[in-house]
Design a protein around this motif. Sequence first.
Motif, mmCIF file in Angstrom:
data_model
loop_
_atom_site.group_PDB
_atom_site.id
_atom_site.type_symbol
_atom_site.label_atom_id
_atom_site.label_comp_id
_atom_site.label_asym_id
_atom_site.label_seq_id
_atom_site.Cartn_x
_atom_site.Cartn_y
_atom_site.Cartn_z
ATOM 1 N N ARG A 43 0.829 -1.197 0.000
ATOM 2 C CA ARG A 43 0.000 0.000 0.000
ATOM 3 C C ARG A 43 0.865 1.250 0.000
ATOM 4 O O ARG A 43 0.631 2.187 -0.757
ATOM 5 C CB ARG A 43 -0.914 -0.006 1.228
ATOM 6 N N LEU B 6 2.644 1.822 -3.405
ATOM 7 C CA LEU B 6 1.792 2.376 -4.456
ATOM 8 C C LEU B 6 1.524 3.864 -4.212
ATOM 9 O O LEU B 6 1.508 4.667 -5.137
ATOM 10 C CB LEU B 6 0.470 1.606 -4.538
ATOM 11 N N THR B 7 1.304 4.211 -2.942
ATOM 12 C CA THR B 7 1.091 5.613 -2.613
ATOM 13 C C THR B 7 2.315 6.429 -2.992
ATOM 14 O O THR B 7 2.225 7.509 -3.569
ATOM 15 C CB THR B 7 0.814 5.770 -1.109
ATOM 16 N N VAL C 214 -2.959 14.740 -7.651
ATOM 17 C CA VAL C 214 -3.575 13.414 -7.594
ATOM 18 C C VAL C 214 -2.774 12.506 -6.667
ATOM 19 O O VAL C 214 -3.348 11.733 -5.889
ATOM 20 C CB VAL C 214 -3.691 12.805 -9.007
ATOM 21 N N ILE D 202 -3.730 13.171 -3.199
ATOM 22 C CA ILE D 202 -4.996 12.531 -2.838
ATOM 23 C C ILE D 202 -4.749 11.078 -2.449
ATOM 24 O O ILE D 202 -5.354 10.562 -1.508
ATOM 25 C CB ILE D 202 -5.990 12.623 -4.016
ATOM 26 N N THR E 71 -3.671 11.044 1.070
ATOM 27 C CA THR E 71 -4.824 11.206 1.959
ATOM 28 C C THR E 71 -5.548 9.869 2.139
ATOM 29 O O THR E 71 -5.875 9.462 3.254
ATOM 30 C CB THR E 71 -5.823 12.221 1.367
ATOM 31 N N ASN E 72 -5.755 9.206 1.016
ATOM 32 C CA ASN E 72 -6.447 7.930 1.038
ATOM 33 C C ASN E 72 -5.739 6.926 1.948
ATOM 34 O O ASN E 72 -6.357 6.296 2.811
ATOM 35 C CB ASN E 72 -6.508 7.378 -0.396
ATOM 36 N N THR E 73 -4.445 6.797 1.754
ATOM 37 C CA THR E 73 -3.663 5.865 2.561
ATOM 38 C C THR E 73 -3.742 6.217 4.042
ATOM 39 O O THR E 73 -3.873 5.348 4.901
ATOM 40 C CB THR E 73 -2.189 5.893 2.104
ATOM 41 N N VAL F 205 -6.115 7.892 5.590
ATOM 42 C CA VAL F 205 -7.453 7.609 6.116
ATOM 43 C C VAL F 205 -7.532 6.147 6.530
ATOM 44 O O VAL F 205 -7.979 5.805 7.632
ATOM 45 C CB VAL F 205 -8.534 7.920 5.056
ATOM 46 N N MET F 206 -7.064 5.269 5.654
ATOM 47 C CA MET F 206 -7.046 3.827 5.944
ATOM 48 C C MET F 206 -6.241 3.544 7.189
ATOM 49 O O MET F 206 -6.648 2.813 8.084
ATOM 50 C CB MET F 206 -6.381 3.071 4.776
ATOM 51 N N LEU G 269 -12.147 9.207 -2.659
ATOM 52 C CA LEU G 269 -10.822 9.774 -2.898
ATOM 53 C C LEU G 269 -10.188 9.168 -4.145
ATOM 54 O O LEU G 269 -9.559 9.874 -4.938
ATOM 55 C CB LEU G 269 -9.927 9.549 -1.682
ATOM 56 N N GLY H 160 -9.094 11.163 -7.836
ATOM 57 C CA GLY H 160 -7.865 11.114 -8.624
ATOM 58 C C GLY H 160 -8.161 10.972 -10.110
ATOM 59 O O GLY H 160 -7.611 11.687 -10.941
ATOM 60 N N ILE I 250 -9.875 14.174 -11.591
ATOM 61 C CA ILE I 250 -8.938 15.263 -11.898
ATOM 62 C C ILE I 250 -8.159 14.961 -13.163
ATOM 63 O O ILE I 250 -8.011 15.811 -14.046
ATOM 64 C CB ILE I 250 -7.985 15.506 -10.705
ATOM 65 N N VAL J 267 -1.227 8.630 -12.441
ATOM 66 C CA VAL J 267 -1.180 8.625 -10.981
ATOM 67 C C VAL J 267 -2.544 8.210 -10.418
ATOM 68 O O VAL J 267 -2.634 7.462 -9.447
ATOM 69 C CB VAL J 267 -0.764 10.010 -10.442
ATOM 70 N N VAL K 132 -2.735 4.566 -10.501
ATOM 71 C CA VAL K 132 -1.998 3.975 -9.385
ATOM 72 C C VAL K 132 -2.884 3.980 -8.138
ATOM 73 O O VAL K 132 -2.911 3.017 -7.367
ATOM 74 C CB VAL K 132 -0.686 4.745 -9.133
ATOM 75 N N ASN L 188 -4.066 0.832 -5.822
ATOM 76 C CA ASN L 188 -3.902 0.831 -4.365
ATOM 77 C C ASN L 188 -5.212 0.432 -3.676
ATOM 78 O O ASN L 188 -5.239 -0.439 -2.802
ATOM 79 C CB ASN L 188 -3.470 2.224 -3.930
#
Lengths: 408, 406
Positions: A21, A24-25, A290, A293, A296-298, A300-301, B24, B28, B31, B290, B293, B297
């Motif tokens: 995870r 990838l972030t 992007v 974002i 942020t997603n990671t 939050v998890m 979220l 991505g 955008i 991106v 990606v 994820n």
Amino acid sequence: MNPLTEVPTYAIRNLTHQGLRSYLTLLGVVIGIAAIVTLFSLGSGLNNAATEQFEQLGSNTLFVAPAGEFGSQSNGSSTNVKTLSESTIQKLKSIPEVEVVLAPISAPTTVTFGREKTRATFIATSPEESREFQSTGFLEFAEGREPTSRDTFSLIIGHNLAKKTFENDIRVGDKIKIEDRSFKVIAITKENAQSFGGGPNTNNTIFGSKKGFSQVFAETDPVFLLIKTKKKDDVQLVKDKIERVFESVYGKDQKVYEVQTSEQLLQQIGQFLGVIQLVLVGIASISLLVGGIGITNTMVMSVLERTNEIGVMKAVGATNTIVLSVFLMEAGFIGLVGGVFGVIFGYALAFIVGAVSMASGLALKVEFDITLVIGSLLFAMLVGMISGFLPARRAARMDPVVALRGIE
Amino acid sequence: MNPLLDAPAFALRNLTHQGFRSLLTLLGVIIGIAAIVTLFSLGAGLTNAVNEQFEQLGANTVYVMPSGLLSGSSGNASTNVKTLSSSLIDRIHNLSEVEEVISNVYSQGTVTVGHQNERIYILSISPDELQSYVNTGFLSLREGRLFSSRDTFTAILGNQLVDDRFEKDVRLGSKILIEGKSFSVVGVTAPAAEIAGDPASVNNSIFIPSKGFNQLFEETDPLFLIVKTNAVEEVPLAVEKITRLLDKEFGRDQKVFEAVTTEQLQEQVGALIGVIQIVLVGVASISLLVGGVGIANTMVMSVLERTNEIGVMKAVGATTHIVLAVFLLEAGFIGALGGLIGLIIGYSLAFLVGYVANSMNFALSIYFDPFVALFALLFALLVGMVAGFLPARRAARMDPVDALRA
């Protein structure tokens, strides 16, 4: 417990434990930063190349051209350009600080070699001017001899014209026709890379004598001058004096001819390239957005998964600030590491593109810029922290009792 | 159980259950697609605007211009540029296919208004030519009148000169100096949309009658001709004949002037803008990468979290293909949904920019292009599925026993 050392260690450990995870972030940030670094470096590379070519001509050089021809994409469409008369040039030469006035005359022309024809620019110089161009490094011979005052129908051919334009290569000693008049090739220039935005270049140019030029073309007064001052410090003074000469010829407040220092010309090219750079880097920044974002997603998890852990931290006395900084650092760290890899990839790509571009004849001088590196890294970290802020605040504000009960 | 119906329904339900994370991930893609759609539409809008301006002059138009002008291989300021002599223009005019020849003669001149000196493009035009400019909608007047055959030292000013550039108030009847000669203002142009990079736009130029122009400037042979044929069908023949006349004048196989049709001109300009468009859209595509990606994820996490569920699915008989399909559809759905919203936002932004540009006299004609829309959606779907493929395969290959135990 020392929050200053423990918090970062804890944040880094969490990241490495998350595996795929996090990678990838990270990848999102890497791509975003790499795109920005590459495009920024390429823009600077174009600018560097242009600067270098102007510096070849010397920073003590002033350029004189018809008003409006500088900077604007002139297509030579105005047929009413006023020429510079011999007496005006004499007046410029008599300015005490001026070392030399180069007054090449030029015309677009048709060149015939064998049965093939092409268009090229014919620049006529006196032998003295030709030597001056050589001494500045603007004009360099790959083969052949220098022109002398006895040469009339002799030509120096640009590298691309000689080697790339016609089916058969032009060699020294060959005859070519300019507007149906036969000329002999006495030299061929070295190849030089074309700078973007119209810097001077000899690849597609023909150099000949003024005597020969006047046999082919009607108008032989120049419209463009290169003026070298004796001392670099005199450039501004000479510029003022030249402008005064033009005012005496064309009237006060004239806008017929313009004088520019190499610095001013470079500034204009720099501004032009700067706009392109800004647009491209701006669009590339969207990918970093992007990527942010993704962070942020990671986060939050991460906060959701570690609700229990946050409860424990708070129960044993971690304040809101410490919890906030743990998660903020984690997010910032993703950004920073992504930034490091992004800068590496970005520069690698920029240097490759630079090398390819140089090989194919477009001058592009990519240089390592420490400010860009530091700026990118800080920016990447900032993006990470901003992206992580909301999740981190959510974690910091959790009620320890609810958090401990949270995940059974 | 019908996998064709069940798999999509299942995939959709999963997505809506994931809430914030899906939003979220979606963002991505949104955008990325919006950036691509906006930049593509702006490029297309510029091309459209250029095409429209050419079309105003009619499809029965042939342009004569210096060779290589659009490919940028023309030279710099020089006094030895070849021009089109009046005898050559007469010969072109005398061709049986040719109805009208508008010669485009202009020069930069010093214009004095009060104490202010400005360098401005001075366009030479005959009363007839001016009339046909007005007829084709290429030019219109905000106030004042056109030229008559009696006019010599009269001028029609571009609106921006009057509104912005000249400090002094210039009105109909005012006198201005062009190259030291006094001209009286008889008209002001109405604002016209400008093609990017055109220095001699009608908004910023001064029109004067050819008679007056010839008294100011020595050489008045033009570099550009606009030739109108009697009918659209005669255009190819006219191009051929004009090219032959040019060859006769400047030598066989000459590359001095060329005669091109509206179509060819549009193609050349389109190719130029196309390159810019490709670069910008290419850079914008990085953000979609991106975004992809991000989808990967989300899918990785989704597969991990639902290991148990995958075990159950397999235990009750779902084949590897069905599990793969469920996760692929889920990923593709994120892509397609993001694409749809991105498309809407992208076009809104493009129309907004187009509107602002037009109100600033910058020609930009944005149209909705169903192909762009369809392509963007399919592309987004594809990006989602490609991004989701590896996680989906991981899910599909799970051993049901291990998965149930996890």
